[in-house]
Scaffold this active site. Structure first.
Site: not given
Ligand SMILES: Cc1cc2nc3c(=O)[nH]c(=O)nc-3n(C[C@H](O)[C@H](O)[C@H](O)COP(=O)(O)OP(=O)(O)OC[C@H]3O[C@@H](n4cnc5c(N)ncnc54)[C@H](O)[C@@H]3O)c2cc1C
Length: 569
Positions: A136, A260, A309, A370, A405
């Site tokens: 990528e 993005h 990006r 993004h 990132r």
């Molecule tokens: C469309 C898209 C494509 C992507 N593609 C990639 C990729 O190919 N590779 C890569 O490395 N990254 C990618 N990313 C980025 C990556 O997905 C995220 O940065 C990563 O998944 C974040 O993980 P996380 O566990 O920190 O948060 P998340 O997976 O967003 O989880 C956050 C959690 O916190 C909960 N939450 C939020 N606020 C509260 C609250 N007040 N109280 C209780 N719970 C709460 C939510 O409900 C959720 O369960 C992509 C992102 C998107 C949107």
């Protein structure tokens, strides 16, 4: 560093207006959020501490993790090395990464991905049975492992939730869905000792309650909903970042927002979560063209369409300005229907639902919010500046992303630092550190916020998109700041919004937007995800991180920390 011309104090309240907690719960550790960061932390903590409470705003699978398409980066190929991965990450971060944090990410990454496979995550494999790796933007090697073609996040989330389900009867771990964390609880010494949360449940735990713990791990994901158009799901309202700020935790690099480059353009005025066309599509050979079919990435960067990006997003914005169009196009037609369907089934399916066939049609694309490169500042163990509070995943700022990132490093960051956090918390609790707070001693930070009405959400998003988006100026940022200040004033009027999840989320968006615009206004240069039209060049004097912290009087103080020069050649 000279004081910025955009002066003005930023003040934030200590907590959101909410009813007094009507019930209490107790755990050793509370993990907030069920994306890759929260689930991995909770699973690793189980059995190592007596009682883990995992709370999540809606259902377990909702969050950015589920939506991740392209994959997860790790030096798994024998021709690759953590050192090469480190170098590409530092280059993407434009000199602002924390080298030690990146080293932890890239050296521990391959083992963590291996553990994910052992847990049951099924990555796409080649004819030889090995995990298929692709490339990528910003990567000089094939090091992106993917699953289901373009459904990597869905598979990772499935595997982690399945692992959690297997142990859900274990008394050492409790999972509460539909539980929105409103604020952090502090003890008399300023240590975090729990959260206030709103549970939509049935029975005892309904409405606002207080959950106490010796440590709290914020894994609440991103802040995409602060903008009008984003790839992030609706839960990404910056709740964890806002709550940490209000509780006095230091945040860093918040001005660096990744836009993005290739988000499907659905027409002027489209709002909320927009369909993403993964960078992996360009990795497989698709390229950008303008309305006349001219490729415009050649000559702008040695990696052309696979440049980092920020470079591609900025080139698109410039091209749109030059042609007067509000989008450009992605040409994937030469990849052919069979390959596209097999490699990118979700993207092709979504495009076809919208009447666009990537095998025969140019796809209209535009940059959209993004990823938040900054967040709640942590050390290498995920500890924040507030005792007892940890941050993991997109809500955190471990220093691995710097000003931007590198693609597919965020899932990896969640994995690697979740384990570091779980190990640190377990070791400290085992050593008797972070003692429990006696019942009745936990308090809420002073300075309660009036709430913004849910109907004001569009105004916050419009102000942020117009002035603090992909391309910024001092003037645009000042306009954003005054619009947000006005909204903050409005929330003080007599007919203030009643406390409910929508009002809390909208007020969180306001607080996140205020800090972001404040830091972006100060940084008078262009670097990574922070693009200033009025300061188009990189300024060596700004080779450092901005940190912001709310003091007990509500005033937000900003400091600047120079980063030692890195070899980015
Ligand atoms: C469309 C898209 C494509 C992507 N593609 C990639 C990729 O190919 N590779 C890569 O490395 N990254 C990618 N990313 C980025 C990556 O997905 C995220 O940065 C990563 O998944 C974040 O993980 P996380 O566990 O920190 O948060 P998340 O997976 O967003 O989880 C956050 C959690 O916190 C909960 N939450 C939020 N606020 C509260 C609250 N007040 N109280 C209780 N719970 C709460 C939510 O409900 C959720 O369960 C992509 C992102 C998107 C949107």
């Amino acid at each position: 560093m000279a004081e910025p011309p955009t002066g003005g104090d930023l003040r934030l309240p200590g907590r959101l207006r909410a009813p007094q907690p009507g019930w209490t719960a107790q755990a050793d550790v509370i993990v907030v959020g069920s994306g890759i960061a929260g689930l991995t932390t909770a699973l690793r903590l189980r059995r190592r501490v007596d009682r883990v409470l995992l709370v999540t705003k809606t259902v377990l699978s909702e969050g950015s993790t589920e939506w991740a398409q392209g994959g997860i980066a790790a030096a798994l190929d024998p021709a690759d090395s953590p050192q090469d991965h480190l170098h590409d990450t530092l280059v993407a971060g434009v000199g602002l990464c924390d080298v030690d944090a990146v080293r932890a990410l890239v050296t521990e990454g391959p083992a963590r991905v291996g553990e994910l496979v052992a847990l049951g995550a099924e990555f796409d494999r080649g004819a030889d049975g090995g995990i298929k790796l692709t490339r990528e933007g910003g990567h000089h090697r094939d090091r992106i492992a993917h699953a289901g073609g373009d459904a990597t996040g869905r598979e990772i989330s499935r595997a982690l939730i399945a692992a959690l389900r297997q142990v859900q009867d274990d008394p050492g771990i409790e999972v509460v869905e539909h539980a929105l964390v409103v604020d952090l609880l502090l003890d008399a010494s300023g240590r975090v000792c729990g959260v206030t949360l709103h549970v939509i449940g049935e029975g005892q735990r309904d409405g606002v309650g207080a959950a106490r713990a010796r440590a709290v791990v914020l894994a609440t994901g991103g802040l995409g909903q602060v903008y009008g158009a984003t790839t992030n799901p609706s839960v990404a309202t910056g709740d964890g970042l806002a709550a940490a700020l209000r509780a006095g935790a230091e945040v860093a690099d918040v001005e660096f927002v990744q836009f993005h480059p290739t988000v499907l353009w659905l027409g002027a005025g489209s709002r909320g979560q927009q369909p993403l066309i993964s960078e992996a599509v360009r990795g497989e050979g698709a390229f950008l063209v303008d309305r006349d079919g001219v490729r415009f990435m050649h000559g702008r960067h040695p990696l052309a369409d696979l440049a980092p990006r920020d470079v591609v997003a900025r080139a698109i914005v410039e091209q749109m300005r030059a042609t007067g169009e509000d989008h450009v196009y992605l040409d994937a037609r030469h990849l052919g229907a069979a390959f596209l369907e097999q490699r990118f089934p979700s993207i092709v399916g979504r495009c076809r639902e919208l009447g666009l066939d990537p095998a025969t049609t140019l796809l209209p694309v535009v940059p959209a919010q993004h990823y938040a490169s900054g967040g709640v500042r942590t050390d290498l163990h995920g500890r924040t500046s507030v005792e007892g509070l940890y941050a993991c995943g997109e809500v955190s700022c471990t220093g691995v992303h710097g000003a931007n990132r590198l693609a597919s490093n965020s899932l990896l960051e969640g994995l690697v630092f979740a384990r570091r956090i779980a190990d640190d918390v377990a070791a400290r609790l085992g050593a008797g550190e972070l003692p429990p707070v006696p019942p009745g001693r936990a308090g809420r930070p002073s300075g309660e916020a009036a709430l913004l009405a849910a109907s004001d959400r569009g105004l916050v998003q419009a102000a942020m998109t117009a002035g603090a988006g992909a391309v910024r100026t001092a003037e645009s940022l000042e306009r954003t700041r005054s619009a947000l200040d006005e909204l903050a004033e409005r929330s003080l009027s007599p007919d203030v919004a009643e406390p409910d999840p929508q009002a809390w989320e909208t007020t969180n968006l306001l607080h996140v937007g205020q800090v972001l615009a404040h830091l972006a206004g100060r940084r008078e240069e262009t670097r990574g995800g922070h693009v200033r039209d009025d300061f188009p060049g990189q300024d060596p004097a700004w080779r450092g991180n901005q940190r912001a912290v709310r003091g007990p009087d509500g005033r937000v103080t900003t400091t600047f920390h120079l980063v030692p020069e890195q070899d980015l050649t």
